[in-house]
Design a protein around this motif. Structure first.
Motif, PDB file in Angstrom:
ATOM      1  N   ALA A 139     -36.324  39.475 -25.849  1.00 54.04           N
ATOM      2  CA  ALA A 139     -37.638  40.118 -25.835  1.00 54.04           C
ATOM      3  C   ALA A 139     -38.500  39.636 -26.995  1.00 54.04           C
ATOM      4  O   ALA A 139     -39.729  39.490 -26.865  1.00 54.04           O
ATOM      5  N   LEU A 140     -37.866  39.360 -28.145  1.00 55.42           N
ATOM      6  CA  LEU A 140     -38.616  38.861 -29.301  1.00 55.42           C
ATOM      7  C   LEU A 140     -39.175  37.474 -29.014  1.00 55.42           C
ATOM      8  O   LEU A 140     -40.333  37.183 -29.339  1.00 55.42           O
ATOM      9  N   VAL A 141     -38.361  36.608 -28.404  1.00 54.00           N
ATOM     10  CA  VAL A 141     -38.842  35.271 -28.042  1.00 54.00           C
ATOM     11  C   VAL A 141     -40.046  35.387 -27.103  1.00 54.00           C
ATOM     12  O   VAL A 141     -41.074  34.713 -27.288  1.00 54.00           O
ATOM     13  N   GLU A 142     -39.932  36.259 -26.112  1.00 57.16           N
ATOM     14  CA  GLU A 142     -41.028  36.452 -25.163  1.00 57.16           C
ATOM     15  C   GLU A 142     -42.273  36.971 -25.864  1.00 57.16           C
ATOM     16  O   GLU A 142     -43.397  36.545 -25.591  1.00 57.16           O
ATOM     17  N   LYS A 143     -42.094  37.910 -26.795  1.00 60.96           N
ATOM     18  CA  LYS A 143     -43.236  38.465 -27.522  1.00 60.96           C
ATOM     19  C   LYS A 143     -43.939  37.397 -28.355  1.00 60.96           C
ATOM     20  O   LYS A 143     -45.179  37.290 -28.342  1.00 60.96           O
ATOM     21  N   LEU A 144     -43.162  36.580 -29.072  1.00 60.89           N
ATOM     22  CA  LEU A 144     -43.762  35.519 -29.881  1.00 60.89           C
ATOM     23  C   LEU A 144     -44.523  34.529 -29.001  1.00 60.89           C
ATOM     24  O   LEU A 144     -45.613  34.071 -29.354  1.00 60.89           O
ATOM     25  N   HIS A 145     -43.960  34.214 -27.836  1.00 59.34           N
ATOM     26  CA  HIS A 145     -44.647  33.312 -26.913  1.00 59.34           C
ATOM     27  C   HIS A 145     -45.973  33.906 -26.448  1.00 59.34           C
ATOM     28  O   HIS A 145     -46.957  33.178 -26.237  1.00 59.34           O
ATOM     29  N   SER A 146     -46.022  35.223 -26.287  1.00 56.25           N
ATOM     30  CA  SER A 146     -47.259  35.859 -25.826  1.00 56.25           C
ATOM     31  C   SER A 146     -48.382  35.703 -26.843  1.00 56.25           C
ATOM     32  O   SER A 146     -49.563  35.820 -26.494  1.00 56.25           O
ATOM     33  N   TYR A 147     -48.028  35.445 -28.107  1.00 58.98           N
ATOM     34  CA  TYR A 147     -49.018  35.191 -29.144  1.00 58.98           C
ATOM     35  C   TYR A 147     -49.243  33.693 -29.369  1.00 58.98           C
ATOM     36  O   TYR A 147     -49.942  33.306 -30.302  1.00 58.98           O
ATOM     37  N   GLY A 148     -48.626  32.860 -28.537  1.00 58.64           N
ATOM     38  CA  GLY A 148     -48.799  31.414 -28.658  1.00 58.64           C
ATOM     39  C   GLY A 148     -48.012  30.799 -29.796  1.00 58.64           C
ATOM     40  O   GLY A 148     -48.361  29.724 -30.300  1.00 58.64           O
ATOM     41  N   ILE A 149     -46.927  31.455 -30.209  1.00 60.67           N
ATOM     42  CA  ILE A 149     -46.127  30.994 -31.349  1.00 60.67           C
ATOM     43  C   ILE A 149     -44.806  30.414 -30.851  1.00 60.67           C
ATOM     44  O   ILE A 149     -44.084  31.051 -30.071  1.00 60.67           O
ATOM     45  N   ILE A 150     -44.482  29.201 -31.289  1.00 59.82           N
ATOM     46  CA  ILE A 150     -43.218  28.540 -30.955  1.00 59.82           C
ATOM     47  C   ILE A 150     -42.076  29.218 -31.715  1.00 59.82           C
ATOM     48  O   ILE A 150     -42.234  29.598 -32.874  1.00 59.82           O
ATOM     49  N   VAL A 151     -40.926  29.345 -31.058  1.00 64.49           N
ATOM     50  CA  VAL A 151     -39.754  29.977 -31.676  1.00 64.49           C
ATOM     51  C   VAL A 151     -38.674  28.930 -31.934  1.00 64.49           C
ATOM     52  O   VAL A 151     -38.183  28.289 -31.006  1.00 64.49           O
ATOM     53  N   PHE A 152     -38.337  28.761 -33.207  1.00 64.94           N
ATOM     54  CA  PHE A 152     -37.258  27.857 -33.615  1.00 64.94           C
ATOM     55  C   PHE A 152     -36.088  28.751 -34.026  1.00 64.94           C
ATOM     56  O   PHE A 152     -36.124  29.398 -35.058  1.00 64.94           O
TER      57      PHE A 152
END
Length: 339
Positions: free
Chosen positions: A271-284
């Motif tokens: 859910a955190l990965v999905e949330k960060l993506h919703s703000y246009g932020i890449i997750v490493f």
């Protein structure tokens, strides 16, 4: 590995910045991208080497000392193992360099530089000199601009040396000094080089509000807890955040609790990965293998989880008992460190 290299390089640039330009010419060599000139005529050679490649650092130190050039070592490994390091060098800087560099250079000048140099206090974090970016071969790096807004970390993960090296409390640079350094660094793409940029609720928001409208693209390393905060993520996106590196470490809750990584809850990772993506932020995503609770199924299960959860990129490393950490003391006590 990339993040470790980045932090090591940033450390060297900070050390170079603390050396008076009117008295010394500084040459920076990064063996990740170039060969060392062992014929270099130098008054002093300084070496920073992490545990994973400290033996190479000792080889380099031995070669320069065989030519009669004094050598000083610093960084995490020599700071925790100064006796070992002093078998290969003349002096060791334990911890931060800024408050001891003047004494070390004076001792060098009078031919009495030896032993350990350690400040009896931590740097107040105001008035830091800007990193010496002029020494950097920028075209050889993906990330070449590193700005530190704080030192220290209060998470206390057993495998990490950061709080032991830089303190269990965050020390913050004045926001105006951070912004000034970013404006003058020569790049609009910046890596914020803190151990945990989202370490406390208010301070990162203050920095990000100051960054809004300035046209920067930035990335940072954070822990998962405050990355759940929508206001934090709104400000991150508005101020130019492109990527967050997060130490997820393991998909096992019991494993995370065993190493005091209490902020991480695997059932919320996707859910955190999905949330960060919703703000246009890449997750490493950063993960480790080799915890006591791991068996061979950990590899495929973790890989499957990160694919299903749509991580943009991941890095995997092996749990290593770095000297000075609680993991190291526990393994040492149990005679589990064999080399």
């Amino acid at each position: 590995r990339q993040r470790r290299i980045q932090r090591s390089l940033a450390g060297l640039l900070a050390v170079a910045a603390s050396i008076p330009r009117d008295r010394y010419e500084v040459v920076l060599t990064d063996e990740n991208i170039e060969s060392i000139d062992f014929d270099l005529k130098a008054d002093l050679v300084g070496i920073s080497a992490m545990t994973s490649y400290v033996n190479r650092g000792y080889e380099i130190a031995d070669r320069f000392r065989s030519k009669g050039i004094p050598v000083v070592m610093g960084g995490v490994h020599p700071s925790f193992m100064p006796g070992e390091a002093l078998q290969h060098c003349d002096a060791v800087v334990i911890g931060e360099v800024e408050l001891v560099i003047e004494r070390l250079l004076d001792d060098l000048r009078w031919g009495r530089m030896r032993g350990t140099y350690k400040s009896d206090k931590l740097h107040p974090m105001s008035g830091l000199s800007a990193p010496r970016y002029d020494l950097l071969k920028r075209n050889r790096y993906v990330n070449s601009t590193f700005v530190q807004t704080s030192r220290g970390c209060h998470q206390g993960c057993t495998f990490c040396a950061e709080p032991l090296m830089n303190g269990l409390k965050f020390r913050y640079r004045p926001v105006d000094e951070v912004i000034r350094e970013m404006e003058e660094c020569g790049s609009r793409i910046v890596s914020i080089n803190d151990a945990d940029f989202f370490g406390t609720p208010d301070r990162p928001k203050e920095v990000m509000r100051a960054l809004k409208g300035r046209g920067f693209q930035w990335q940072a390393g954070v822990t998962s807890k405050l990355a759940q905060d929508d206001r934090m993520l709104e400000l991150a996106a508005e101020s130019g955040c492109t990527m967050l590196s997060i130490g997820f470490e393991s998909i096992s809750r019991s494993t995370l609790k065993s190493v005091h990584k209490h902020v991480n809850r695997p059932d919320s990772f996707a859910a955190l990965v999905e949330k960060l993506h919703s703000y246009g932020i890449i997750v490493f995503g950063l993960f480790m293998f080799g915890f006591d609770g791991d068996d061979t199924s950990a590899f495929e299960e973790t890989a499957r989880f990160t694919r299903q959860s749509d991580y943009d990129a991941c890095a995997y490393s092996v749990l290593t008992p770095y000297p000075g950490t609680l993991t190291w003391y526990e393994m040492k006590k149990a005679n589990r460190i064999v080399s």
